[in-house]
Enzyme design. Structure first.
Site, mmCIF file in Angstrom:
data_model
loop_
_atom_site.group_PDB
_atom_site.id
_atom_site.type_symbol
_atom_site.label_atom_id
_atom_site.label_comp_id
_atom_site.label_asym_id
_atom_site.label_seq_id
_atom_site.Cartn_x
_atom_site.Cartn_y
_atom_site.Cartn_z
ATOM 1 N N GLY A 130 5.236 -1.875 8.859
ATOM 2 C CA GLY A 130 4.190 -0.989 9.359
ATOM 3 C C GLY A 130 4.409 0.487 9.081
ATOM 4 N N ASN B 192 3.222 2.119 6.570
ATOM 5 C CA ASN B 192 1.890 2.635 6.189
ATOM 6 C C ASN B 192 0.987 2.744 7.409
ATOM 7 O OD1 ASN B 192 1.357 3.127 3.188
ATOM 8 N ND2 ASN B 192 2.532 1.208 3.154
ATOM 9 N N LEU C 132 -7.442 -12.665 2.142
ATOM 10 C CA LEU C 132 -8.703 -12.830 2.879
ATOM 11 C C LEU C 132 -9.639 -13.764 2.110
ATOM 12 C CD1 LEU C 132 -9.235 -9.080 3.865
ATOM 13 C CD2 LEU C 132 -8.510 -10.936 5.388
ATOM 14 N N ASN D 231 -6.940 -1.697 0.216
ATOM 15 C CA ASN D 231 -5.568 -2.206 0.210
ATOM 16 C C ASN D 231 -4.681 -1.227 -0.536
ATOM 17 O OD1 ASN D 231 -3.407 -4.063 0.549
ATOM 18 N ND2 ASN D 231 -3.708 -4.816 -1.536
ATOM 19 N N HIS E 68 -1.178 -1.212 -2.872
ATOM 20 C CA HIS E 68 -0.326 -2.142 -3.611
ATOM 21 C C HIS E 68 0.784 -1.364 -4.328
ATOM 22 C CE1 HIS E 68 0.639 -5.898 -5.585
ATOM 23 N NE2 HIS E 68 0.775 -5.212 -6.708
ATOM 24 N N ASP F 281 -5.615 -8.429 -5.612
ATOM 25 C CA ASP F 281 -5.229 -7.106 -6.148
ATOM 26 C C ASP F 281 -6.072 -6.690 -7.353
ATOM 27 O OD1 ASP F 281 -3.203 -6.994 -4.214
ATOM 28 O OD2 ASP F 281 -1.796 -8.045 -5.504
ATOM 29 N N GLU G 34 3.297 6.014 -1.440
ATOM 30 C CA GLU G 34 2.200 5.274 -0.778
ATOM 31 C C GLU G 34 1.696 6.053 0.424
ATOM 32 O OE1 GLU G 34 2.881 1.160 0.226
ATOM 33 O OE2 GLU G 34 4.047 0.815 -1.582
HETATM 34 C C1 GRF Z 1 3.918 -1.680 0.936
HETATM 35 O O1 GRF Z 1 4.782 -1.540 -0.154
HETATM 36 C C2 GRF Z 1 2.506 -2.006 0.488
HETATM 37 O O2 GRF Z 1 2.183 -1.422 -0.732
HETATM 38 C C3 GRF Z 1 2.567 -3.497 0.327
HETATM 39 O O3 GRF Z 1 3.367 -3.931 1.402
HETATM 40 C C4 GRF Z 1 4.279 -2.892 1.778
HETATM 41 C C5 GRF Z 1 4.066 -2.657 3.245
HETATM 42 O O4 GRF Z 1 4.997 -1.781 3.790
HETATM 43 N N1 GRF Z 1 1.240 -4.072 0.297
HETATM 44 P P1 GRF Z 1 4.838 -1.275 5.275
HETATM 45 O O5 GRF Z 1 4.763 -2.503 6.186
HETATM 46 O O6 GRF Z 1 3.606 -0.452 5.370
HETATM 47 O O7 GRF Z 1 6.065 -0.469 5.543
#
Ligand code: GRF
Length: 194
Positions: free
Chosen positions: A20, A22, A98, A112, A114, A150, A179
């Site tokens: 989590g 992000n 999904l 999303n 990635h 993706d 990210e």
């Molecule tokens: C990230 O690298 C995102 O790009 C991928 O899963 C990872 C999630 O990381 N889809 P976090 O749970 O947000 O730390």
């Protein structure tokens, strides 16, 4: 997608399965005055997801679904989204694919992030594959979600140099850092005029 008009923030749900980071980053972004989103719901596919801690910390409603049956779980999630009047779904490390039906209902309103320069390296283990192929660059991508994995429209990408001494861990750290800059930027690009 339409630009956000006026000062109303988009009611947003974040879907997670793990750490989590992000999610945490998007919560901080959403709390900024000029952010176009308000996070009102967190959906997890894993009751042990570390990210659920942030739901508690920031007092955001969260729901966990075991996903034993995808159709049933999605039906329940769609009800949660309707109840909370969700306008935007942000996937952030959500490890479930999904269904076409779900995507159709939320068409154009699911994002999303990635950890690769899509269309290269869809799916899992992106850093491992980048290193195995001795790529000079990797990166991350924010894209709209469509029915293929993706593969939806790319909103923003960040290119990152791969150094000779990089390994899966170091690359993962570098990409994740980017990210956290890219996801809010992509949301602003889509939904605000500044
Ligand atoms: C990230 O690298 C995102 O790009 C991928 O899963 C990872 C999630 O990381 N889809 P976090 O749970 O947000 O730390």
């Amino acid at each position: 997608m339409k630009k956000l008009i006026g000062l109303k923030k988009l009611r947003t749900a974040i879907f997670i399965s793990g750490t989590g980071s992000n999610l945490k980053n998007l919560i901080n972004f959403s709390l900024k005055q000029k952010s176009p989103i308000k996070i009102v719901l967190i959906i997890s596919s894993n009751k042990g997801a570390k990210g659920l801690y942030f739901a508690k910390k920031y007092k955001i409603k969260s729901k966990t679904y075991k996903y034993i049956n995808k159709i049933i779980s999605e039906k329940k999630i769609l009800k949660d989204l309707a109840k909370k009047q969700i306008q935007l779904v942000c996937l952030a490390g959500f490890m479930k694919v999904l269904s076409k039906n779900f995507i159709k209902i939320f068409n154009g309103k699911i994002l999303n992030i990635h950890p690769s320069l899509l269309p290269k390296y869809k799916g899992l283990n992106t850093h491992k594959r980048v290193l195995a192929n001795k790529d000079k660059f990797t990166g991350c991508t924010v894209h709209l979600v469509n029915s293929k994995l993706d593969s939806g429209k790319i909103i923003l990408q960040k290119k990152i140099k791969v150094n000779k001494n990089d390994n899966i861990k170091s690359l993962g750290r570098k990409v994740l850092k980017q990210e956290h800059l890219l996801y809010p930027k992509a949301i602003k690009k889509l939904f605000t005029n500044f």
